[in-house]
Design an enzyme around this catalytic site. Structure first.
Site, PDB file in Angstrom:
ATOM      1  N   ASP A   1       0.824  -1.202   0.000  1.00  0.00           N
ATOM      2  CA  ASP A   1       0.000   0.000   0.000  1.00  0.00           C
ATOM      3  C   ASP A   1       0.861   1.256   0.000  1.00  0.00           C
ATOM      4  OD1 ASP A   1      -2.002   1.832   0.180  1.00  0.00           O
ATOM      5  OD2 ASP A   1      -2.678   1.265   2.176  1.00  0.00           O
TER       6      ASP A   1
ATOM      7  N   ASP B   1      -1.588   4.929  -5.784  1.00  0.00           N
ATOM      8  CA  ASP B   1      -2.007   4.180  -4.598  1.00  0.00           C
ATOM      9  C   ASP B   1      -2.241   2.708  -4.905  1.00  0.00           C
ATOM     10  OD1 ASP B   1      -2.939   3.347  -2.181  1.00  0.00           O
ATOM     11  OD2 ASP B   1      -4.865   4.333  -2.328  1.00  0.00           O
TER      12      ASP B   1
END
Length: 428
Positions: free
Chosen positions: A89, A289
């Protein structure tokens, strides 16, 4: 059943994208109750750089955009190391694992949870706790307090726990075995993170920009440079820390946006192109992201993209169809077997970064569409306003597939190049 699984995994992918990152002091209700206050304070741990040659770490990645909805790596923690599968992440800073403290809301069996010892706890006054809390130092009322954290996610899910230190055995590309003691979150209270069925992941590998991220910690200890990259393929890929895998040529680079209020990997402004031609959309800033399965655009940009696609499809043999995988889908004269069958119906988008000359992020059909189990083709670009993201534009996994993406925190640059992420690392 398969469609329901996909729906749940889409929700989690969005939740992994951290929009609110807040680490709290040990006064949080529930954290102290799990830890106890009777332990003697640990000696403060230095987070200053250490001398030594820097190398790189290479980790294989597994996962896909559809139907799984996430990419992960397996990392050993402890001595002897216990393997933990973590979602990668770039949209959050703190790495955390499900923790046997005991745990409320954990999705893994107890024997697969991280079990901390007394010596793993980080004290509230430890420099690591200060770094994790930056720029808001914790309010330490006594030396026995432990450093706690709470992560709030975009869909109102949260993880509560405490900061711990443990060994992360990492095989470096120079042949040595490094055993850095890294700080991470031991999550013992998870809310709104339940999956049916549960995913095998034990937590999140935080790759953000702050001092709490794994890349920053490895850099501060002199293990690697503060550079990392990923390559996401159809069902696998790789992740690396350090500069040894950065190609000397062939990369497209743009500067990271510098904002005190933005801890994400952002770049822009950019102009939206469609089929190589300019559109009415300019000044687009985006966040890279990997915690988001799909790409999310603010309402104005999303509506423009949807209108351009529908206009481009006019007269072609595709028709709107309902599919539980995603909101906007089309069917052909016969079911599509792969993106190879569907891509010829669609044109390429691009983000042209106006602050740099000739810098474009190309998004061909395979970077914004999926083919579902029903043989339909669906739009993997979603309305960010409906997801509660406001004006934020997020470049998710679907648009990062088939690209080597590098985050050079040393020089504040983001780079990318087309790559075959399904094979082992080679030259690009």
């Amino acid at each position: 059943m398969a469609d329901q699984k996909m729906k749940e995994r889409r929700r989690v992918s969005l939740m992994i994208m951290v929009l609110i990152f807040q680490v709290l002091s040990a006064s949080l209700h529930g954290c102290l109750a799990a830890i106890g206050q009777g332990q003697p304070p640990r000696k403060p741990t230095s987070i200053h750089p250490k001398a030594g040659a820097r190398s790189s770490v290479f980790l294989p990645v597994s996962g896909n955009v559809y139907p799984l909805g996430y990419y992960s790596v397996t990392i050993g923690i402890g001595n002897p190391p216990k393997p933990f599968q973590l979602d990668i992440d770039t949209g959050s800073d703190l790495t955390w694992v499900q923790c046997d403290a005991p745990c409320t809301g954990c999705t893994l069996p107890r024997d697969q949870l991280y079990n901390p010892s007394k010596n793993n706890f980080v004290d509230c006054k430890d420099p690591i706790c200060l770094a994790v809390n930056s720029p808001n130092p914790p309010q330490c009322k006594n030396p026995n307090e432990k450093c706690c954290f709470q992560v709030q996610y975009a869909d109102h899910g949260s993880v509560l726990g405490f900061i711990v230190l443990d060994t992360f055995p990492l095989r470096l590309v120079n042949g040595t075995l490094s055993k850095p003691h890294l700080a991470f979150g031991c999550g013992h209270r998870l809310q709104n993170r339940g999956l049916h069925p549960p995913t095998p992941t034990a937590g999140v590998l935080g790759l953000g920009k702050s001092k709490a991220s794994i890349s920053s910690q490895l850099s501060s200890m002199g293990v690697t440079k503060n550079v990392f990259g990923h390559c996401l393929g159809d069902n696998r890929g790789f992740l690396f820390f350090g500069a040894d895998f950065v190609p000397k040529s062939g990369m497209t680079w743009t500067r990271m946006l510098q904002s005190s209020s933005d801890k994400h990997y952002s770049s822009g402004p950019a102009e939206l192109l469609f089929g190589g031609k300019p559109t009415s959309i300019k000044g687009v800033n985006v966040i890279f992201d990997t915690g988001s399965t799909y790409t999310y655009l603010n309402l104005k940009v999303y509506e423009t993209v949807l209108n351009l696609i529908r206009k481009d499809l006019s007269g072609k043999q595709l028709h709107d169809v309902k599919d539980k995988a995603l909101p906007i889908c089309w069917k052909g004269t016969k079911p599509f077997k792969s993106m190879r069958d569907a891509r010829n119906y669609f044109s390429t988008f691009a983000l042209s970064f106006t602050g740099s000359s000739n810098v474009q992020l190309q998004l061909p059909p395979e970077n914004y569409l999926i083919v579902t189990e029903q043989g339909n083709v669906c739009l993997g670009i979603l309305n960010g306003a409906e997801a509660g993201l406001g004006t934020t534009n997020v470049i998710g996994d679907i648009s990062l597939q088939g690209k080597l993406v590098i985050y050079d925190n040393e020089n504040q640059m983001i780079g990318w190049a087309n790559a075959d992420c399904n094979r082992k690392f080679g030259s690009f």
